[in-house]
Design an enzyme around this catalytic site. Structure first.
Site, mmCIF file in Angstrom:
data_model
loop_
_atom_site.group_PDB
_atom_site.id
_atom_site.type_symbol
_atom_site.label_atom_id
_atom_site.label_comp_id
_atom_site.label_asym_id
_atom_site.label_seq_id
_atom_site.Cartn_x
_atom_site.Cartn_y
_atom_site.Cartn_z
ATOM 1 N N CYS A 101 0.815 -1.230 0.000
ATOM 2 C CA CYS A 101 0.000 0.000 0.000
ATOM 3 C C CYS A 101 0.842 1.270 0.000
ATOM 4 O O CYS A 101 1.750 1.415 0.831
ATOM 5 C CB CYS A 101 -0.852 0.040 1.253
ATOM 6 S SG CYS A 101 -1.715 -1.491 1.576
ATOM 7 N N GLY A 129 0.148 -1.169 -4.673
ATOM 8 C CA GLY A 129 -0.992 -0.403 -5.164
ATOM 9 C C GLY A 129 -0.888 1.034 -4.661
ATOM 10 O O GLY A 129 -0.298 1.282 -3.604
ATOM 11 N N ASN A 282 -5.237 3.441 0.329
ATOM 12 C CA ASN A 282 -4.724 2.572 -0.728
ATOM 13 C C ASN A 282 -5.894 2.095 -1.611
ATOM 14 O O ASN A 282 -7.051 2.403 -1.306
ATOM 15 C CB ASN A 282 -3.978 1.393 -0.080
ATOM 16 C CG ASN A 282 -4.935 0.457 0.606
ATOM 17 O OD1 ASN A 282 -5.952 0.881 1.134
ATOM 18 N ND2 ASN A 282 -4.639 -0.824 0.598
ATOM 19 N N PRO A 283 -5.627 1.309 -2.656
ATOM 20 C CA PRO A 283 -6.697 0.983 -3.614
ATOM 21 C C PRO A 283 -7.932 0.298 -3.040
ATOM 22 O O PRO A 283 -9.043 0.541 -3.510
ATOM 23 C CB PRO A 283 -6.003 0.054 -4.607
ATOM 24 C CG PRO A 283 -4.583 0.455 -4.561
ATOM 25 C CD PRO A 283 -4.313 0.860 -3.152
ATOM 26 N N CYS A 284 -7.766 -0.579 -2.088
ATOM 27 C CA CYS A 284 -8.987 -1.265 -1.602
ATOM 28 C C CYS A 284 -9.579 -0.616 -0.361
ATOM 29 O O CYS A 284 -10.529 -1.149 0.240
ATOM 30 C CB CYS A 284 -8.683 -2.736 -1.388
ATOM 31 S SG CYS A 284 -8.006 -3.503 -2.879
ATOM 32 N N GLU A 286 -8.513 -0.002 2.757
ATOM 33 C CA GLU A 286 -8.293 -0.394 4.146
ATOM 34 C C GLU A 286 -7.123 0.317 4.811
ATOM 35 O O GLU A 286 -6.902 0.152 6.010
ATOM 36 C CB GLU A 286 -8.088 -1.919 4.235
ATOM 37 C CG GLU A 286 -6.770 -2.459 3.697
ATOM 38 C CD GLU A 286 -6.780 -2.711 2.187
ATOM 39 O OE1 GLU A 286 -7.690 -2.188 1.527
ATOM 40 O OE2 GLU A 286 -5.882 -3.396 1.692
ATOM 41 N N THR A 434 -7.363 -9.593 1.287
ATOM 42 C CA THR A 434 -6.676 -10.891 1.153
ATOM 43 C C THR A 434 -7.144 -11.689 -0.064
ATOM 44 O O THR A 434 -7.295 -12.913 0.009
ATOM 45 C CB THR A 434 -6.803 -11.774 2.430
ATOM 46 O OG1 THR A 434 -8.134 -12.265 2.553
ATOM 47 C CG2 THR A 434 -6.432 -11.018 3.685
ATOM 48 N N GLY A 435 -7.354 -10.965 -1.176
ATOM 49 C CA GLY A 435 -7.833 -11.592 -2.404
ATOM 50 C C GLY A 435 -7.009 -12.806 -2.813
ATOM 51 O O GLY A 435 -7.556 -13.871 -3.090
HETATM 52 N N1 UDP Z 1 -3.134 -4.700 -4.442
HETATM 53 C C1 UDP Z 1 -2.674 -4.264 -5.674
HETATM 54 N N2 UDP Z 1 -3.001 -4.953 -6.813
HETATM 55 C C2 UDP Z 1 -3.780 -6.058 -6.786
HETATM 56 C C3 UDP Z 1 -4.273 -6.515 -5.536
HETATM 57 C C4 UDP Z 1 -3.924 -5.815 -4.375
HETATM 58 O O1 UDP Z 1 -1.981 -3.269 -5.735
HETATM 59 O O2 UDP Z 1 -4.038 -6.659 -7.858
HETATM 60 C C5 UDP Z 1 -2.769 -3.959 -3.201
HETATM 61 C C6 UDP Z 1 -3.784 -2.908 -2.840
HETATM 62 O O3 UDP Z 1 -3.139 -1.847 -2.160
HETATM 63 C C7 UDP Z 1 -4.699 -3.647 -1.878
HETATM 64 C C8 UDP Z 1 -3.669 -4.430 -1.102
HETATM 65 O O4 UDP Z 1 -2.728 -4.829 -2.095
HETATM 66 O O5 UDP Z 1 -5.450 -2.762 -1.111
HETATM 67 C C9 UDP Z 1 -4.166 -5.619 -0.365
HETATM 68 O O6 UDP Z 1 -4.971 -6.416 -1.213
HETATM 69 P P1 UDP Z 1 -5.152 -7.965 -0.944
HETATM 70 O O7 UDP Z 1 -5.229 -8.175 0.525
HETATM 71 O O8 UDP Z 1 -6.285 -8.460 -1.779
HETATM 72 O O9 UDP Z 1 -3.772 -8.545 -1.508
HETATM 73 P P2 UDP Z 1 -3.058 -9.968 -1.387
HETATM 74 O O10 UDP Z 1 -1.949 -9.795 -0.409
HETATM 75 O O11 UDP Z 1 -4.065 -11.002 -1.005
HETATM 76 O O12 UDP Z 1 -2.525 -10.198 -2.773
#
Ligand code: UDP
Length: 585
Positions: A101, A129, A282-284, A286, A434-435
């Protein structure tokens, strides 16, 4: 960073089939031919030992690097905890950028705008992001002193950021994600609210309108409010607050965009106000941050913290405590281990040392404890659990401050002013979506309910992954209801609510996002927000049949319940959805 030699007796890393695909495609270190040059086991060891080796910077540490590396390795390969994706991808590699982030400022000049485009490109390349507030940009059609021309305004510049993002695939791994913010009193606000009207426009951006309490009061009292030109401070127009709010609601009803954030609330929780205001997340959504600040996240998988004593299931608080303390140490080490794309970012990050420990697998925990997501018992547990994680993470951060030093800006922070004692980190908790992490850990994502009990997940370039929730399958077996025919029906429907032949308890516990009333989505978000330093990623899912009035109520409830922002999504309002029931159509 020092990657230690892998011990011969290190246990294997066991992966679920979906994690295998994701790691192969995106996370494993690749050679020049694009093929992985490490195994998942080597990846986890690279991360565990690289992060543990930071311990050597601290002579007072009671941990030996080798011993800590093993502990981190176990914690990750048992899927108790995972750091955010850039840490998994880049720890111990040439890129070395470990945070997810970032927030960058956008100033009102060509130099500053294009500096921000360039900095964002560097961040995207490294897997992070970016969030930006476009509020400082002068409105469309205002004078440009140096040329005598007219300005094109924030929305046209947003398009440039969007196109630049399109061209920079993140470190060869994922496409950059952006958040674009505009304050509700910017003269171009109406154009901003409509900016994603056409599907596909600004596809690399989430948009959120920053609402102020003054504005919310004007909505409540049905008053007009002023739009202010940021470059002159002049009031240029008055709008009816309620009409703007209704437009916001309508657009969110149509397409899910824009979301809203509550700026005053975010700034009330700013632990280092002397360093400036927070203007974006940040983008999502949080993670609110200061300009040029970054934050690394990590998530504990709650599905793994269930104990059973005398046939009664509960949360394993002791093991959770230990995991929180280890995770805080891990995330604090990540700050030292990470290389940031700009010197200015390194300085800001290392002054405040923010970390964001959160959770995933919440819906899986509730399934195991047989608590319906949409119940007071579940929201009470959410509060209790997050209060615990918050307190333990603070206590871990305090212990690190003694062992290492407090974060450098501690002296001028709110903690010092409130006599709360020194901490190592200006914030400790954030709940991320946590996608991808949840796919790797094989658990439900963040604090979201499951989208469906059996589903086909579309990830990465149209790839499809099939999943059935294991706790659901287990419960069906326990109740003597499991059959292939039933499973097929659940794949088609996603939900079991209409299956009246199933026991009532099963139907009330195994609810999915669409079975849950929107108010319960929001109540859950608010319950977690109460004990989270930063913010909470959550989508309030609404059925296709819901009305604008429903969204109006959710927005208002989010404001009253103390959320820092809210994102709604009405089923079927976009043609491509990330998660689909049935055969992925
Ligand atoms: N993020 C990003 N690109 C993506 C997915 C996530 O830049 O394609 C960044 C963004 O800042 C988001 C943060 O990662 O808010 C957390 O996303 P997520 O928990 O889904 O990420 P993971 O660690 O599971 O890939």
């Amino acid at each position: 960073m020092n990657i230690l030699k892998m011990p011969a007796d290190l246990p294997e890393a066991i992966l679920n089939p979906n994690a295998e695909v994701v790691l192969q495609k995106r996370y494993l270190k690749k050679g020049l031919d694009g093929k992985p040059i490490e195994s998942p086991k080597e990846m986890f060891w690279r991360v565990a030992s690289g992060i543990a080796s930071m311990e050597e910077n601290y002579p007072n540490s009671s941990w030996k690097a080798e011993e800590l590396a093993r502990t981190f390795y176990t914690m990750m390969t048992q899927y108790d905890f995972l750091p955010n994706s850039p840490t998994l991808m880049n720890a111990g590699t040439e890129l070395g950028q470990l945070a997810a982030c970032f927030v960058l400022p956008v100033g009102d000049s060509m130099d500053e705008i294009f500096d921000a485009v360039k900095h964002a490109a560097l961040i995207h390349k490294s897997g992070g992001g970016t969030g930006f507030s476009f509020t400082r940009l002068r409105p469309k059609d205002s004078r440009v002193g140096s040329t005598g021309g007219v300005a094109s305004g924030p929305i046209s510049f947003l398009k440039i950021f969007n196109t630049a993002t399109e061209q920079v695939k993140q470190g060869g791994t994922r496409r950059g994600a952006n958040m674009g913010i505009l304050r509700v009193d910017h003269p171009d606000i109406l154009e901003f609210i409509r900016a994603k009207e056409r599907e596909g426009d600004l596809n690399n951006f989430n948009l959120s309108v920053a609402l102020t309490e003054k504005f919310m009061n004007s909505v409540e009292n049905d008053e007009e409010y002023p739009l202010v030109a940021p470059h002159t401070g002049e009031i240029v127009e008055y709008l009816k607050a309620r009409e703007v709010f209704e437009l916001l609601v309508r657009k969110a009803w149509e397409s899910g965009d824009p979301g809203i954030i509550f700026l005053d609330r975010i700034n009330r929780d700013n632990p280092t106000p002397d360093q400036g205001e927070m203007e974006s997340t940040n983008p999502c959504g949080e993670q609110p941050l200061l300009p040029y600040e970054a934050c690394n996240l990590g998530s504990i998988n709650l599905a793994r913290f269930v104990t059973e004593v005398d046939d009664v299931r509960g949360v394993d608080w002791d093991r959770l405590r230990q995991t929180v303390h280890l995770s805080v140490r891990f995330l604090d080490n990540v700050i030292d281990a990470s290389e940031y794309p700009l010197e200015r970012i390194s300085q800001t990050v290392r002054r405040n040392r923010k970390i964001g420990l959160g959770i995933m697998g919440w819906a899986d925990l509730l399934y195991q404890l047989r608590l319906p997501y949409d119940s007071r018992r579940a929201t009470s547990l959410a509060e209790k659990l997050m209060d615990f994680i918050q307190k333990e993470s603070r206590s871990a951060s305090k212990a690190l401050a003694t062992e290492r030093t407090p974060f450098p800006a501690y002296e001028t922070s709110v903690f010092k002013k409130q006599n709360l004692g020194p901490y190592r980190n200006a914030t400790t908790t954030t709940i991320a979506p946590t996608g991808t992490l949840s796919i790797i850990a094989g658990c439900s994502s963040g604090i979201e309910p499951l989208f469906a009990l059996c589903f086909v997940r579309q990830v990465m370039d149209g790839e499809k992954l099939a999943e059935a929730n294991s706790f659901f399958v287990q419960a069906l077996h326990e109740a003597g209801c499991h059959s292939e025919k039933l499973m097929q029906e659940v794949v088609e429907k996603g939900s079991i609510q209409q299956m009246e032949f199933l026991p009532e308890e099963l139907r009330s516990v195994f609810v999915t996002a669409m079975d849950i009333e929107p108010q319960w989505h929001l109540k859950m978000q608010a319950a977690f927000q109460k004990h989270t330093d930063n913010a909470v990623s959550k989508t309030v899912n609404l059925p296709n049949s819901s009305t604008q009035e429903d969204i109006y109520k959710i927005y208002w409830m989010a404001y009253e319940e103390g959320c820092k922002g809210v994102t709604v999504y009405r089923d079927g309002c976009k043609s491509v959805q990330v998660l689909c029931t049935g055969d992925g159509k």
